[in-house]
Design an enzyme around this catalytic site. Structure first.
Site, PDB file in Angstrom:
ATOM      1  N   ALA A 207     -38.765 -15.459   3.996  1.00 49.27           N
ATOM      2  CA  ALA A 207     -40.033 -15.637   4.699  1.00 49.27           C
ATOM      3  C   ALA A 207     -40.253 -14.461   5.647  1.00 49.27           C
ATOM      4  CB  ALA A 207     -40.047 -16.961   5.462  1.00 49.27           C
ATOM      5  N   ASN A 208     -41.329 -14.534   6.434  1.00 47.27           N
ATOM      6  CA  ASN A 208     -41.600 -13.517   7.452  1.00 47.27           C
ATOM      7  C   ASN A 208     -42.048 -14.201   8.731  1.00 47.27           C
ATOM      8  OD1 ASN A 208     -44.560 -13.869   7.349  1.00 47.27           O
ATOM      9  ND2 ASN A 208     -44.347 -12.953   5.303  1.00 47.27           N
ATOM     10  N   ARG A 209     -42.415 -13.421   9.741  1.00 47.99           N
ATOM     11  CA  ARG A 209     -42.670 -13.967  11.069  1.00 47.99           C
ATOM     12  C   ARG A 209     -44.110 -14.417  11.297  1.00 47.99           C
ATOM     13  NH1 ARG A 209     -38.278 -12.671  14.277  1.00 47.99           N
ATOM     14  NH2 ARG A 209     -36.961 -10.987  13.496  1.00 47.99           N
TER      15      ARG A 209
END
Length: 395
Positions: A207-209
């Site tokens: 995932a990412n932020r």
């Protein structure tokens, strides 16, 4: 603001001193202002101060004026074209969320049918308490607009979330809300938001932020300006914006399918989602056990959705985002050209005060054959309005 009838509801927080300047700003811009104060607010600010500014009595007591010709709290509610609650304490937010009316302010707010705008300010622990978060979500679900708090030095003597924004930002946000243009009426707008998840095994993913805040602000603002909005979002903790069609997705492939389905009949596509560029080549069917000292994942490229849209667009206006950590303008300009975009929004996500998960943003808008336009740091709602202004200009 000229001629607008604005009721300001002042509650008992240390930030109440800022509201005096806000009221003065309204009056300077030719709005009509009336003020109601809670008993606690009067311990911070004298009613006489606001009565002098507004040239009108300040409402403080539900039963103080027994006028047979009118009922004061109903009269104020009926008079108002907008109701501003600032600073909005945890107490008044809870009352508004549950319909409690036990003083002049809460009773007048319950009786008001005009648009309501809430500017919270409180201690970080009170703000992040589950009860307050539920109440804020309830207000937003009811169509009440809420301005996000700032992180900064609190009255308690330490840094935290919950600080009331400065008066200039509050005023700019309210102007944007109160003077909403209908310049997107009849237009179909697709907004993508949040990050995507790429599965590794049944319990893990890449995932990412991204929090989705920028995309959600854009979807909400576009709907307010009359557009028929579809919000396609990856996993996010944010409440779904009012008045938009919501499609939840998880992976980049699911996002691509949803966007392509809507694309042919769409006027504007705003690709604000932080899309995973890679996925795991072979997803494990069972949880991978931590048996080895190292673990190698083979990744393969995901489809470049934005590039594909740029190659197949006809009459659509296509907007992309560039989240960069270095060489911001150079990388953004290359992306604008390569992906055949009409508008690119570039932001520096290496900065901690803007970008991912932040309530604020600072961006540069790039279009073909024009100088970049820099938008200074502001709330994501304000930035969303400025981006939509540029979209309307391009249309």
């Amino acid at each position: 603001m000229e001629g607008k009838r604005i009721a300001v509801y002042l509650c008992g927080g240390i930030a109440s001193y800022k509201v005096v300047s806000l009221v003065r700003m309204f009056i300077k811009n030719k709005a009509q202002v009336r003020v109601a104060m809670t008993k606690e607010a009067q311990k911070f600010i004298q009613p006489l101060t606001l009565a002098t500014l507004t040239k009108h009595q300040v409402y403080t007591d539900l039963f103080a004026e027994n006028n047979q010709d009118f009922v004061p709290h109903i009269d104020l509610a009926d008079w108002s074209q907008a109701a501003i609650v600032a600073p909005a304490t945890a107490n008044i937010i809870a009352k508004m969320a549950t319909g409690l009316a036990d003083d002049f302010v809460s009773t007048a707010l319950l009786a008001s049918t005009c648009p309501k705008y809430v500017v919270p300010a409180m201690n970080e622990h009170m703000l992040l308490n589950q009860a307050t978060q539920r109440n804020l979500a309830r207000l937003q679900a009811d169509g009440i607009k809420v301005l996000e708090t700032k992180r900064g030095f609190l009255a308690e003597g330490y840094e935290g979330q919950g600080r009331m924004p400065e008066v200039e930002e509050i005023y700019a946000w309210l102007v944007q809300q109160l003077e909403v243009k209908q310049d997107l009426k009849g237009k179909r707008v697709v907004v993508t938001a949040g990050g995507t998840h790429e599965e590794i095994d049944p319990v893990r993913y890449i995932a990412n932020r991204s929090s989705g805040k920028m995309g959600y602000a854009l979807a909400s603002a576009a709907a307010q300006r009359g557009a028929e909005v579809t919000l396609i979002s990856g996993p996010s903790a944010l409440p779904q914006p009012m008045g938009v069609k919501f499609i939840g997705i998880e992976t980049t492939a699911e996002l691509a399918t949803a966007v392509k389905r809507a694309y042919p009949t769409t006027d504007v596509v705003i690709m604000a989602a932080a899309v995973a560029d890679y996925r795991v080549k072979k997803v494990a069917s069972q949880k991978i056990k931590k048996e080895n000292a190292s673990w190698h994942l083979e990744l393969v490229k995901n489809e470049d959705i934005l590039f594909g849209l740029g190659q197949t667009k006809r009459n659509q206006l296509l907007v992309g985002f560039a989240a960069e950590t270095e060489n911001l303008l150079a990388n953004a300009q290359a992306k604008l050209t390569k992906k055949n975009l009409d508008l690119l929004v570039a932001n520096d996500v290496a900065r901690k005060d803007i970008g991912f998960a932040s309530d604020s943003n600072e961006v540069t808008l790039l279009t073909k054959n024009q100088e970049p336009k820099h938008l200074k740091r502001a709330s994501k709602q304000v930035i969303a309005g400025a981006i939509l202004d540029e979209i309307v200009r391009l249309m």
